[in-house]
Design a protein around this motif. Structure first.
Motif, PDB file in Angstrom:
ATOM      1  N   ALA A 258       0.832  -1.205   0.000  1.00  0.00           N
ATOM      2  CA  ALA A 258       0.000   0.000   0.000  1.00  0.00           C
ATOM      3  C   ALA A 258       0.869   1.258   0.000  1.00  0.00           C
ATOM      4  O   ALA A 258       0.573   2.230  -0.703  1.00  0.00           O
ATOM      5  N   TRP A 259       1.966   1.253   0.783  1.00  0.00           N
ATOM      6  CA  TRP A 259       2.880   2.398   0.790  1.00  0.00           C
ATOM      7  C   TRP A 259       3.525   2.575  -0.575  1.00  0.00           C
ATOM      8  O   TRP A 259       3.732   3.716  -1.032  1.00  0.00           O
ATOM      9  N   LEU A 260       3.853   1.462  -1.241  1.00  0.00           N
ATOM     10  CA  LEU A 260       4.444   1.569  -2.578  1.00  0.00           C
ATOM     11  C   LEU A 260       3.437   2.134  -3.573  1.00  0.00           C
ATOM     12  O   LEU A 260       3.789   2.974  -4.419  1.00  0.00           O
ATOM     13  N   ASP A 261       2.188   1.691  -3.490  1.00  0.00           N
ATOM     14  CA  ASP A 261       1.156   2.184  -4.404  1.00  0.00           C
ATOM     15  C   ASP A 261       0.890   3.672  -4.208  1.00  0.00           C
ATOM     16  O   ASP A 261       0.489   4.366  -5.153  1.00  0.00           O
ATOM     17  N   GLU A 262       1.112   4.162  -2.993  1.00  0.00           N
ATOM     18  CA  GLU A 262       0.835   5.569  -2.702  1.00  0.00           C
ATOM     19  C   GLU A 262       2.040   6.479  -2.952  1.00  0.00           C
ATOM     20  O   GLU A 262       1.941   7.699  -2.755  1.00  0.00           O
ATOM     21  N   ALA A 263       3.165   5.908  -3.369  1.00  0.00           N
ATOM     22  CA  ALA A 263       4.352   6.729  -3.639  1.00  0.00           C
ATOM     23  C   ALA A 263       4.092   7.630  -4.844  1.00  0.00           C
ATOM     24  O   ALA A 263       3.534   7.202  -5.855  1.00  0.00           O
ATOM     25  N   VAL A 264       4.522   8.884  -4.739  1.00  0.00           N
ATOM     26  CA  VAL A 264       4.316   9.857  -5.820  1.00  0.00           C
ATOM     27  C   VAL A 264       5.661  10.454  -6.227  1.00  0.00           C
ATOM     28  O   VAL A 264       6.634  10.452  -5.459  1.00  0.00           O
ATOM     29  N   ILE A 265       5.692  10.954  -7.420  1.00  0.00           N
ATOM     30  CA  ILE A 265       6.912  11.548  -7.964  1.00  0.00           C
ATOM     31  C   ILE A 265       7.309  12.780  -7.153  1.00  0.00           C
ATOM     32  O   ILE A 265       6.463  13.575  -6.723  1.00  0.00           O
ATOM     33  N   ASN A 266       8.611  12.934  -6.924  1.00  0.00           N
ATOM     34  CA  ASN A 266       9.206  14.084  -6.233  1.00  0.00           C
ATOM     35  C   ASN A 266       8.831  14.174  -4.758  1.00  0.00           C
ATOM     36  O   ASN A 266       9.058  15.220  -4.129  1.00  0.00           O
ATOM     37  N   ILE A 267       8.271  13.110  -4.187  1.00  0.00           N
ATOM     38  CA  ILE A 267       7.930  13.161  -2.765  1.00  0.00           C
ATOM     39  C   ILE A 267       9.189  13.268  -1.909  1.00  0.00           C
ATOM     40  O   ILE A 267       9.157  13.784  -0.791  1.00  0.00           O
ATOM     41  N   ALA A 268      10.328  12.791  -2.435  1.00  0.00           N
ATOM     42  CA  ALA A 268      11.600  12.897  -1.714  1.00  0.00           C
ATOM     43  C   ALA A 268      12.550  13.854  -2.399  1.00  0.00           C
ATOM     44  O   ALA A 268      13.748  13.870  -2.100  1.00  0.00           O
ATOM     45  N   GLY A 269      12.056  14.647  -3.351  1.00  0.00           N
ATOM     46  CA  GLY A 269      12.903  15.593  -4.071  1.00  0.00           C
ATOM     47  C   GLY A 269      13.119  15.171  -5.507  1.00  0.00           C
ATOM     48  O   GLY A 269      12.949  13.993  -5.856  1.00  0.00           O
ATOM     49  N   PRO A 270      13.510  16.104  -6.373  1.00  0.00           N
ATOM     50  CA  PRO A 270      13.611  15.808  -7.804  1.00  0.00           C
ATOM     51  C   PRO A 270      14.900  15.123  -8.226  1.00  0.00           C
ATOM     52  O   PRO A 270      14.990  14.614  -9.342  1.00  0.00           O
ATOM     53  N   GLN A 271      15.932  15.102  -7.378  1.00  0.00           N
ATOM     54  CA  GLN A 271      17.207  14.528  -7.775  1.00  0.00           C
ATOM     55  C   GLN A 271      17.318  13.072  -7.317  1.00  0.00           C
ATOM     56  O   GLN A 271      16.326  12.472  -6.883  1.00  0.00           O
ATOM     57  N   THR A 272      18.538  12.495  -7.401  1.00  0.00           N
ATOM     58  CA  THR A 272      18.724  11.067  -7.126  1.00  0.00           C
ATOM     59  C   THR A 272      19.903  10.867  -6.184  1.00  0.00           C
ATOM     60  O   THR A 272      21.054  11.112  -6.556  1.00  0.00           O
ATOM     61  N   ALA A 273      19.606  10.394  -4.972  1.00  0.00           N
ATOM     62  CA  ALA A 273      20.640  10.151  -3.957  1.00  0.00           C
ATOM     63  C   ALA A 273      20.767   8.642  -3.723  1.00  0.00           C
ATOM     64  O   ALA A 273      20.245   8.094  -2.748  1.00  0.00           O
ATOM     65  N   ILE A 274      21.470   7.979  -4.634  1.00  0.00           N
ATOM     66  CA  ILE A 274      21.621   6.531  -4.547  1.00  0.00           C
ATOM     67  C   ILE A 274      22.455   6.142  -3.326  1.00  0.00           C
ATOM     68  O   ILE A 274      22.133   5.189  -2.611  1.00  0.00           O
ATOM     69  N   GLY A 275      23.529   6.881  -3.074  1.00  0.00           N
ATOM     70  CA  GLY A 275      24.389   6.559  -1.941  1.00  0.00           C
ATOM     71  C   GLY A 275      23.657   6.658  -0.618  1.00  0.00           C
ATOM     72  O   GLY A 275      23.825   5.814   0.277  1.00  0.00           O
ATOM     73  N   ASP A 276      22.807   7.697  -0.464  1.00  0.00           N
ATOM     74  CA  ASP A 276      22.054   7.839   0.782  1.00  0.00           C
ATOM     75  C   ASP A 276      21.060   6.699   0.965  1.00  0.00           C
ATOM     76  O   ASP A 276      20.829   6.235   2.085  1.00  0.00           O
ATOM     77  N   ALA A 277      20.461   6.264  -0.131  1.00  0.00           N
ATOM     78  CA  ALA A 277      19.509   5.152  -0.042  1.00  0.00           C
ATOM     79  C   ALA A 277      20.208   3.877   0.426  1.00  0.00           C
ATOM     80  O   ALA A 277      19.682   3.134   1.272  1.00  0.00           O
ATOM     81  N   ILE A 278      21.404   3.620  -0.100  1.00  0.00           N
ATOM     82  CA  ILE A 278      22.160   2.431   0.333  1.00  0.00           C
ATOM     83  C   ILE A 278      22.576   2.571   1.789  1.00  0.00           C
ATOM     84  O   ILE A 278      22.487   1.611   2.574  1.00  0.00           O
ATOM     85  N   GLY A 279      23.027   3.760   2.171  1.00  0.00           N
ATOM     86  CA  GLY A 279      23.437   3.976   3.557  1.00  0.00           C
ATOM     87  C   GLY A 279      22.290   3.762   4.534  1.00  0.00           C
ATOM     88  O   GLY A 279      22.463   3.158   5.597  1.00  0.00           O
ATOM     89  N   LEU A 280      21.099   4.248   4.185  1.00  0.00           N
ATOM     90  CA  LEU A 280      19.932   4.055   5.046  1.00  0.00           C
ATOM     91  C   LEU A 280      19.568   2.576   5.145  1.00  0.00           C
ATOM     92  O   LEU A 280      19.206   2.085   6.220  1.00  0.00           O
ATOM     93  N   ALA A 281      19.674   1.868   4.030  1.00  0.00           N
ATOM     94  CA  ALA A 281      19.371   0.436   4.050  1.00  0.00           C
ATOM     95  C   ALA A 281      20.354  -0.327   4.936  1.00  0.00           C
ATOM     96  O   ALA A 281      19.963  -1.224   5.689  1.00  0.00           O
ATOM     97  N   VAL A 282      21.634   0.019   4.846  1.00  0.00           N
ATOM     98  CA  VAL A 282      22.641  -0.642   5.688  1.00  0.00           C
ATOM     99  C   VAL A 282      22.350  -0.380   7.159  1.00  0.00           C
ATOM    100  O   VAL A 282      22.465  -1.293   8.008  1.00  0.00           O
ATOM    101  N   LYS A 283      21.950   0.824   7.487  1.00  0.00           N
ATOM    102  CA  LYS A 283      21.633   1.169   8.873  1.00  0.00           C
ATOM    103  C   LYS A 283      20.486   0.328   9.395  1.00  0.00           C
ATOM    104  O   LYS A 283      20.481  -0.094  10.565  1.00  0.00           O
ATOM    105  N   ARG A 284      19.490   0.062   8.552  1.00  0.00           N
ATOM    106  CA  ARG A 284      18.318  -0.702   8.983  1.00  0.00           C
ATOM    107  C   ARG A 284      18.566  -2.207   8.982  1.00  0.00           C
ATOM    108  O   ARG A 284      17.895  -2.941   9.713  1.00  0.00           O
ATOM    109  N   LEU A 285      19.509  -2.680   8.172  1.00  0.00           N
ATOM    110  CA  LEU A 285      19.724  -4.119   8.052  1.00  0.00           C
ATOM    111  C   LEU A 285      20.867  -4.632   8.920  1.00  0.00           C
ATOM    112  O   LEU A 285      20.974  -5.842   9.114  1.00  0.00           O
ATOM    113  N   ARG A 286      21.702  -3.761   9.425  1.00  0.00           N
ATOM    114  CA  ARG A 286      22.914  -4.214  10.111  1.00  0.00           C
ATOM    115  C   ARG A 286      22.607  -4.991  11.380  1.00  0.00           C
ATOM    116  O   ARG A 286      23.430  -5.793  11.842  1.00  0.00           O
ATOM    117  N   GLU A 287      21.441  -4.784  11.994  1.00  0.00           N
ATOM    118  CA  GLU A 287      21.086  -5.491  13.219  1.00  0.00           C
ATOM    119  C   GLU A 287      20.351  -6.796  12.957  1.00  0.00           C
ATOM    120  O   GLU A 287      20.001  -7.505  13.892  1.00  0.00           O
TER     121      GLU A 287
END
Length: 342
Positions: free
Chosen positions: A160-189
């Motif tokens: 449901a959260w994926l279906d409700e995602a809209v364009i530019n909700i997190a900004g117009p650019q692309t932060a691939i490194g930040d996305a990986i860093g956030l994932a590592v933070k959530r998965l490391r435990e």
């Protein structure tokens, strides 16, 4: 259904009788007059039989107490019907690019043009719901990365959260490194052999604070496997978009996405159409299969407290009988007299 968890405990039932046969009789310490022909006299008068019957009656409460203790030790329980339990499988995060370029309708699905984000919603929504036994979470990233849904067994909510995602909700650019860093933070435990990140993007890293390859190195150190997916049609040299100089497919940084996947033990996939993206989804299911057979559990309600409570009550009554023998007899006499009057 009623059952005993440890029914073999009842094999100890004859233990008191065996101990009485093996161990010597207790010496009271008092002087006693021994008469050789006492047994014959008791047999002639019938007192021996009455004495044996009386001794047997005195042992009945202790026998009942022993059986109650054995019943409690055997762990009686009431077992219910089997209930399915979620099985802890993989911990999978889905990171989806929601920058402005994901709105380009250069993909096709069911013979109709569709935007890149809409295609991801349709296909990876089914992918998320099919991850039985896995914890699934969702990261949306643009100029910054946000955790839209933490790791959870509730796959419908993640979809449901994926279906409700809209364009530019997190900004117009692309932060691939930040996305990986956030994932590592959530998965490391989470357990080291179950950490998986699926990253979907159509561009190159042009925002954020972490370099994608640096984030990939951190992910490799934390044993996070990353599967990268580059989405978007091939660059157009003709047509309206090509004439206007709008070629969103040119922005895709395939070398970096490939390096990220290789550095973390994952794979890179290129999706130029809806069919290719669907094939990628099937391939991911094969590379990281979900646990399709959740375990069942039968809830058990312990019942040992009931025989234990009865044994405690019986023990208190036996102690009271020994401490106040006359009072006990008086109580029984009063009960009998009242029963006669009524």
């Amino acid at each position: 259904m009623f059952e005993f968890a440890w029914p073999w405990i009842f094999l100890l039932a004859p233990l008191p009788w065996l101990l009485r046969q093996i161990l010597p009789s207790a010496d009271s310490g008092e002087a006693a007059l021994k008469v050789s022909f006492l047994n014959e006299l008791e047999g002639l008068s019938g007192r021996r039989a009455r004495a044996n019957l009386s001794a047997w009656r005195q042992q009945v409460p202790f026998l009942l107490l022993w059986l109650l203790l054995l019943t409690a030790a055997a762990r009686p329980q009431w077992v219910g019907e089997p209930l399915p339990l979620p099985t802890s499988g993989r911990d999978l995060l889905l990171a989806v690019d929601v920058s402005g370029s994901m709105s380009y309708a250069d993909m096709r699905w069911n013979d109709k043009p569709t935007s890149r984000l809409e295609l991801v919603r349709n296909l990876f929504g089914d992918f998320v719901e099919g991850r039985h036994g896995d914890r699934v979470g969702l990261i949306l990233f643009g100029s910054r990365a946000y955790l839209q849904s933490p790791l959870t067994f509730d796959r419908r909510t993640v979809r449901a959260w994926l279906d409700e995602a809209v364009i530019n909700i997190a900004g117009p650019q692309t932060a691939i490194g930040d996305a990986i860093g956030l994932a590592v933070k959530r998965l490391r435990e989470r357990p080291a052999d179950s950490r998986v990140l699926v990253l979907i993007t159509d561009g190159a890293n042009n925002a954020g604070e972490i370099d994608p390859l640096t984030a990939a190195r951190l992910a490799a150190e934390e044993h996070v496997r990353i599967y990268t997916i580059g989405i978007g049609a091939d660059p157009q040299k003709s047509g309206v978009m090509g004439m206007l100089g709008l070629n969103p497919g040119v922005d895709l940084d395939e070398p970096t996405l490939t390096a990220i996947a290789e550095q973390t033990g994952g794979s890179y996939f290129r999706a130029r159409s809806g069919d290719e993206l669907k094939d990628i989804e099937s391939t991911l299911d094969q590379l990281e299969p979900a646990l399709q057979n959740p375990t069942n559990s039968r809830p058990a309600q312990a019942l040992y407290s009931w025989p234990l409570a009865v044994a405690l009550l019986l023990s208190l009554l036996l102690v009271a009988r020994q401490v106040w023998p006359h009072g006990w007899q008086d109580l029984l006499g009063r009960i009998r007299r009242r029963s006669r009057w009524t």
